[in-house]
Design a protein around this motif. Structure first.
Motif, PDB file in Angstrom:
ATOM      1  N   GLY A 164     -16.948  11.508 -28.367  1.00 19.82           N
ATOM      2  CA  GLY A 164     -16.730  12.826 -28.939  1.00 19.82           C
ATOM      3  C   GLY A 164     -15.259  13.159 -28.984  1.00 19.82           C
ATOM      4  N   VAL A 165     -14.907  14.281 -28.378  1.00 18.08           N
ATOM      5  CA  VAL A 165     -13.536  14.786 -28.442  1.00 18.08           C
ATOM      6  C   VAL A 165     -12.550  13.762 -27.907  1.00 18.08           C
ATOM      7  CG1 VAL A 165     -11.972  16.571 -27.618  1.00 18.08           C
ATOM      8  CG2 VAL A 165     -14.298  17.178 -28.301  1.00 18.08           C
ATOM      9  N   ALA A 166     -12.821  13.227 -26.702  1.00 21.80           N
ATOM     10  CA  ALA A 166     -11.892  12.276 -26.088  1.00 21.80           C
ATOM     11  C   ALA A 166     -11.697  11.051 -26.970  1.00 21.80           C
ATOM     12  CB  ALA A 166     -12.396  11.862 -24.705  1.00 21.80           C
ATOM     13  N   THR A 167     -12.801  10.569 -27.544  1.00 21.88           N
ATOM     14  CA  THR A 167     -12.716   9.384 -28.395  1.00 21.88           C
ATOM     15  C   THR A 167     -11.856   9.652 -29.623  1.00 21.88           C
ATOM     16  OG1 THR A 167     -14.883   8.616 -27.654  1.00 21.88           O
ATOM     17  CG2 THR A 167     -14.063   7.732 -29.733  1.00 21.88           C
ATOM     18  N   GLU A 168     -12.038  10.824 -30.229  1.00 27.47           N
ATOM     19  CA  GLU A 168     -11.274  11.143 -31.439  1.00 27.47           C
ATOM     20  C   GLU A 168      -9.788  11.317 -31.124  1.00 27.47           C
ATOM     21  OE1 GLU A 168     -12.807  14.128 -34.022  1.00 27.47           O
ATOM     22  OE2 GLU A 168     -14.887  13.663 -33.563  1.00 27.47           O
ATOM     23  N   ILE A 169      -9.479  12.015 -30.032  1.00 25.74           N
ATOM     24  CA  ILE A 169      -8.067  12.184 -29.662  1.00 25.74           C
ATOM     25  C   ILE A 169      -7.441  10.823 -29.377  1.00 25.74           C
ATOM     26  CG2 ILE A 169      -6.523  13.104 -27.891  1.00 25.74           C
ATOM     27  CD1 ILE A 169      -8.307  15.529 -27.684  1.00 25.74           C
ATOM     28  N   TRP A 170      -8.158   9.999 -28.655  1.00 22.27           N
ATOM     29  CA  TRP A 170      -7.634   8.683 -28.312  1.00 22.27           C
ATOM     30  C   TRP A 170      -7.443   7.831 -29.561  1.00 22.27           C
ATOM     31  CZ3 TRP A 170      -9.777   5.513 -23.619  1.00 22.27           C
ATOM     32  CH2 TRP A 170      -8.881   4.497 -23.317  1.00 22.27           C
ATOM     33  N   LEU A 171      -8.363   7.966 -30.520  1.00 23.91           N
ATOM     34  CA  LEU A 171      -8.211   7.224 -31.773  1.00 23.91           C
ATOM     35  C   LEU A 171      -6.911   7.614 -32.456  1.00 23.91           C
ATOM     36  CD1 LEU A 171      -9.365   5.338 -33.943  1.00 23.91           C
ATOM     37  CD2 LEU A 171     -10.544   7.326 -34.917  1.00 23.91           C
ATOM     38  N   GLY A 172      -6.632   8.918 -32.509  1.00 21.65           N
ATOM     39  CA  GLY A 172      -5.369   9.362 -33.099  1.00 21.65           C
ATOM     40  C   GLY A 172      -4.167   8.838 -32.324  1.00 21.65           C
ATOM     41  N   PHE A 173      -4.264   8.842 -31.006  1.00 21.22           N
ATOM     42  CA  PHE A 173      -3.176   8.321 -30.182  1.00 21.22           C
ATOM     43  C   PHE A 173      -2.888   6.859 -30.508  1.00 21.22           C
ATOM     44  CE2 PHE A 173      -1.254  10.726 -26.798  1.00 21.22           C
ATOM     45  CZ  PHE A 173      -1.974  11.901 -26.785  1.00 21.22           C
ATOM     46  N   THR A 174      -3.931   6.046 -30.446  1.00 24.90           N
ATOM     47  CA  THR A 174      -3.728   4.604 -30.596  1.00 24.90           C
ATOM     48  C   THR A 174      -3.220   4.257 -31.993  1.00 24.90           C
ATOM     49  OG1 THR A 174      -6.099   4.403 -31.104  1.00 24.90           O
ATOM     50  CG2 THR A 174      -5.425   3.997 -28.840  1.00 24.90           C
ATOM     51  N   ARG A 175      -3.732   4.959 -32.998  1.00 24.70           N
ATOM     52  CA  ARG A 175      -3.264   4.694 -34.368  1.00 24.70           C
ATOM     53  C   ARG A 175      -1.777   5.021 -34.514  1.00 24.70           C
ATOM     54  NH1 ARG A 175      -7.937   7.058 -38.455  1.00 24.70           N
ATOM     55  NH2 ARG A 175      -9.456   5.372 -38.180  1.00 24.70           N
ATOM     56  N   ALA A 176      -1.399   6.208 -34.038  1.00 26.18           N
ATOM     57  CA  ALA A 176       0.001   6.622 -34.169  1.00 26.18           C
ATOM     58  C   ALA A 176       0.910   5.733 -33.320  1.00 26.18           C
ATOM     59  CB  ALA A 176       0.157   8.087 -33.762  1.00 26.18           C
ATOM     60  N   ALA A 177       0.461   5.383 -32.112  1.00 27.25           N
ATOM     61  CA  ALA A 177       1.276   4.543 -31.233  1.00 27.25           C
ATOM     62  C   ALA A 177       1.508   3.173 -31.859  1.00 27.25           C
ATOM     63  CB  ALA A 177       0.590   4.396 -29.872  1.00 27.25           C
ATOM     64  N   LYS A 178       0.469   2.625 -32.473  1.00 29.87           N
ATOM     65  CA  LYS A 178       0.602   1.320 -33.116  1.00 29.87           C
ATOM     66  C   LYS A 178       1.562   1.395 -34.301  1.00 29.87           C
ATOM     67  CE  LYS A 178      -2.165  -2.398 -35.151  1.00 29.87           C
ATOM     68  NZ  LYS A 178      -3.547  -2.822 -35.534  1.00 29.87           N
ATOM     69  N   LYS A 179       1.418   2.437 -35.096  1.00 28.42           N
ATOM     70  CA  LYS A 179       2.269   2.558 -36.277  1.00 28.42           C
ATOM     71  C   LYS A 179       3.730   2.777 -35.893  1.00 28.42           C
ATOM     72  CE  LYS A 179       3.053   5.363 -40.406  1.00 28.42           C
ATOM     73  NZ  LYS A 179       2.610   6.517 -41.214  1.00 28.42           N
ATOM     74  N   MET A 180       3.972   3.563 -34.857  1.00 29.97           N
ATOM     75  CA  MET A 180       5.335   3.933 -34.477  1.00 29.97           C
ATOM     76  C   MET A 180       5.931   3.013 -33.416  1.00 29.97           C
ATOM     77  SD  MET A 180       5.692   6.378 -36.561  1.00 29.97           S
ATOM     78  CE  MET A 180       7.303   6.952 -36.065  1.00 29.97           C
TER      79      MET A 180
END
Length: 814
Positions: free
Chosen positions: A28-44
């Motif tokens: 749920g919430v934690a999974t979605e926030i973490w998904l945003g984290f990992t995507r942005a961290a990988k890109k940046m």
């Protein structure tokens, strides 16, 4: 966002390392926030270290947050709030590290929040579109920012529509736990006696899960949603989209929040100016539970009222003449495409290739929609949508994005000057797309469920193999054999050196011992018999860190109850995060049991060594024990004899006391007799004094008689002779009286001395009597004590004999 703030405008020169505090790994919430984290961290090109603890209070899991003291960490992002002051106090220990919160404001640090506009829009939708005027509200936790803002949005919506606030149809502050839906039902129906439909005609809930539990309770009393009661939720969760009915909800851009957080933190690290508060928009997402049947129902209803013949033609499946419809201006389609680009542009964590592919698919879908709507009727829009969704499911894409694109198309078409028939056809197309999307979401969830079941099977297999593991070494062997089937790229396990019982805000143990290092590509590393000692805040030893690019570590505490064990570090963790929480729990339980078993084994060995030493020493002690027993027996006998002697002395003193008592009595009697003699002597003195007085008078009388006889001459001669005899007698009487007085005085003096001596004697005897009594009491006490000692010595002699026998048995001399 506040103003026009755009995060992430500057890329750091070297990879930054950001710590992410997260209080749970549930879906749920934690999974979605973490998904945003990992995507942005990988890109940046950011190193992300996720520290999985709990709310910032005294729970033992929170020891893991202390890793953020590592000098290599440049920023902290926290999604680990609490309702206590500990949340504020905790971050005071990081004065030189930028801190960004995603839940509650931290003094002097920015926060990224999701506004409550969507909840306000949802309540307005219930009131204005569906005509509900008795909207109840199920509250979340008190003092929680999101819960309070959603409640305030509800109050504001009532005020905007001139509906008075009614406290009886609002629950007390509650919880985000889904089960609070049942609690809310009990409060409304059973405790307050409210009747659904009569006392309240709609319910707004603080999240989807609570709404679903509330709906299930309503079913038990034959209340149907939305037929009898409208319900809306919040978070627009997978759970709500798959429920029956599907839950009209408020979408919260948690993925975007995670992405924005990483980009904002990079700006903070680069010392760019950051607003104190950054707000992301929440939006109403209309599904079924509010009473709507389609996305286009609102506009379709109003169109039908103004053009009933159009509804009739629609019901008869009549299609408008495509050739007679004026093609909209090119800028309309371009405008729709531009908004789609902006929508996709918010997914900034996607790399350029992924974003370009997504835009190409979206723009192709938009073209097919307008082509089918205005020119053809060949179903190409739905066919292309199905193709896109199949691809998204194969690559674990975000199907919700396409639901948002469908919403964008609906809004754009209905805000344009199309004929009624075209708008109705557009509504049909979007409804079919919506049905397809929801079906895809459900299939996606089912697919994820099947995958989760597969991973759970792997966990069950690991756990079953742990049952035969007697040591930590056996546990690590099981992991080496089974982790290839588990969704993780790297796994490290380290145990603390000299851990202590954790108290909130205590530091990590300074050093840990790496006992397991697994990499799917290279297998299990050989760490030697003793493992590798390293500083705990380094997470893993340097030789393993240097081989890791773009670190994405999930760091979890290993503990059981209040006992701290160590840390679990996972990398390339790509599936539902609650799988890893379960893995951690299983690992904790078995490591804890192995540690306990190892400690018990060490204790057993120590006891065996102690027993051997005891046997060796027991033989040497045996003879000494026998000597002690003999001496104790002798002391016991001597003590018994002393007790007998003291008893005899006590008896003799008793006899003396009897004699002394008799002497005191006799002394008192003699004293009485002497006193009586003194009294008689005084009486004799009185009588003697009387006789003396008579003699004196007789002498005077004789003198007078002699004078008279002389006067009488010869006639008085006879009387003169008598007078002389009387005088002589009186003289002798006086002399005798004086002798009596002298003797009486001597006797009185002797009796007085005797009386004094008798009194002194009696006093002395009484003192002797008192002393004898005290001596008797003391001897009696001594006799009692000696008797008790004698008894104890007898018991000691018996006990010593038993000890000698026991030592003899231990020493093996029997």
């Amino acid at each position: 966002m506040t103003d026009s703030f755009k995060p992430g405008t500057i890329t750091p020169k070297k990879a930054a390392t950001i710590a992410f505090f997260i209080r749970g790994l549930e879906a749920g919430v934690a999974t979605e926030i973490w998904l945003g984290f990992t995507r942005a961290a990988k890109k940046m090109n950011v190193n992300l270290i996720t520290l999985f603890g709990n709310k910032l209070d005294g729970q033992p899991a929170n020891i893991i947050y202390d890793i953020a003291h590592n000098e290599n960490i440049q920023g902290i992002i926290t999604w680990s709030s609490t309702e206590s002051n500990d949340f504020m106090r905790y971050f005071d220990q990081f004065p030189n590290i930028p801190i960004l919160s995603l839940t509650q404001s931290v003094p002097n640090h920015p926060v990224i929040l999701i506004n409550s506009n969507g909840m306000k829009e949802a309540v307005n939708h219930l009131i204005r579109h569906h005509g509900h005027s008795k909207v109840a509200f199920i509250r979340g936790p008190e003092h929680h920012q999101y819960a309070e803002e959603r409640f305030q949005a509800y109050i504001d919506a009532l005020a905007e529509n001139n509906i008075p606030f009614r406290e009886e149809i609002v629950t007390p502050p509650g919880s985000f736990d889904y089960s609070y839906g049942s609690t809310a039902f009990r409060i409304f129906i059973k405790e307050r006696g409210l009747v659904p439909g009569r006392d309240f005609d709609a319910v707004a809930s603080v999240n989807d899960g609570i709404a679903i539990w509330f709906i299930n309770e309503l079913k038990n009393i034959n209340i149907s949603v939305p037929q009898n009661l409208a319900v809306i939720g919040c978070n627009f969760s997978d759970l709500g989209r798959c429920a029956t009915p599907t839950i009209t909800s408020v979408s919260m851009p948690f993925v975007q929040q995670g992405e924005t957080a990483v980009l904002t933190m990079l700006d903070m690290i680069n010392r760019n100016k950051i607003p104190d508060r950054i707000f992301l928009d929440s939006k109403l997402e209309i599904l079924q539970s509010c009473g709507c049947t389609s996305y286009g129902e609102i506009v379709s209803t109003s169109l039908t009222k103004s053009a009933p013949d159009a509804r009739s033609r629609r019901n008869n499946t009549l299609k408008p003449d495509k050739q007679n419809i004026t093609v909209p201006e090119e800028n309309l389609v371009n405008d729709c495409m531009q908004q789609t680009r902006e929508l996709l542009g918010e997914k900034t964590a996607l790399n350029e290739t992924e974003l370009d592919t997504l835009k190409e698919k979206a723009l192709g879908l938009i073209r097919s929609f307008f082509s089918e709507l205005l020119h053809t009727d060949d179903g190409r829009f739905l066919m292309m949508l199905n193709s896109i969704l199949d691809s998204e499911m194969r690559h674990d894409g975000q199907i919700v994005i396409w639901l948002k694109i469908a919403t964008l198309l609906r809004n754009k078409v209905f805000s344009s000057a199309f004929p009624v028939e075209t708008l109705l056809n557009a509504s049909d197309m979007i409804d079919r797309a919506r049905t397809t999307l929801i079906d895809s979401i459900q299939r996606s969830l089912l697919h994820r469920f099947v995958l989760s079941e597969n991973w759970l099977d792997v966990l069950r297999d690991i756990e079953s193999n742990f049952l035969t593991a007697d040591s930590i070494e056996d546990i690590l062997k099981v992991l080496s054999a089974k982790l290839n089937n588990f969704p993780v790229g790297k796994c490290y396990i380290a145990l603390y050196e000299n851990p202590a019982k954790y108290k909130f805000m205590d530091p990590l143990p300074e050093f840990s011992r790496l006992i397991f290092a697994f990499d799917k590509e290279s297998g299990t590393a050989d760490l030697g018999r003793d493992g590798i000692i390293f500083k705990t805040r380094d997470i893993i030893p340097e030789q393993f860190r240097s081989n890791t690019e773009n670190m994405d570590f999930l760091v979890m505490p290993l503990y059981m109850k209040q006992r701290q064990l160590g840390i679990l570090v996972l990398s390339d963790a790509l599936v539902e995060k609650n799988i890893y929480a379960l893995f951690r729990d299983i690992l904790c339980n078995n490591i804890y049991n192995s540690v306990l078993f190892s400690e018990l084994l060490e204790t057993k060995n120590e006891l065996e060594k102690t027993l051997d030493n005891l046997k060796t020493r027991a033989a040497a002690i045996f003879q000494s024990s026998q000597n002690i027993a003999t001496r104790v027996n002798e002391v016991s006998r001597a003590t018994g004899e002393s007790a007998t002697t003291i008893k005899e002395i006590s008896n003799n003193i008793g006899e003396v006391m009897h004699i002394v008592t008799s002497a005191v009595g006799m002394g008192k009697k003699i004293g009485g007799i002497v006193t009586e003699l003194q009294n008689n002597s005084r009486k004799i003195e009185d009588i003697s004094s009387l006789i003396f007085d008579i003699a004196q008078q007789t002498n005077v009388l004789s003198i007078n008689a002699a004078i008279e006889a002389a006067r009488s001459g010869d006639s008085g001669k006879g009387f003169a002779i008598v007078a002389r005899e009387i005088k002589e007698l009186s003289k002798k009487t006086v002399q005798s009286t004086e002798s009596i007085d002298n003797m009486t005085a001597i006797l009185q003096s002797s009796m007085d001395a005797t009386a004094k001596n008798i009194v002194t004697m009696i006093s002395i005897i009484e003192n002797i009597s008192n002393l004898s009594k005290n001596i008797t009491l003391a001897i009696n006490q001594q006799s009692s004590t000696v008797s008790e000692i004698s008894g104890l010595m007898t018991q000691a002699a018996d006990g010593t004999k038993e000890i000698v026998n026991d030592i003899s048995a231990v020493a093996g001399t029997k």
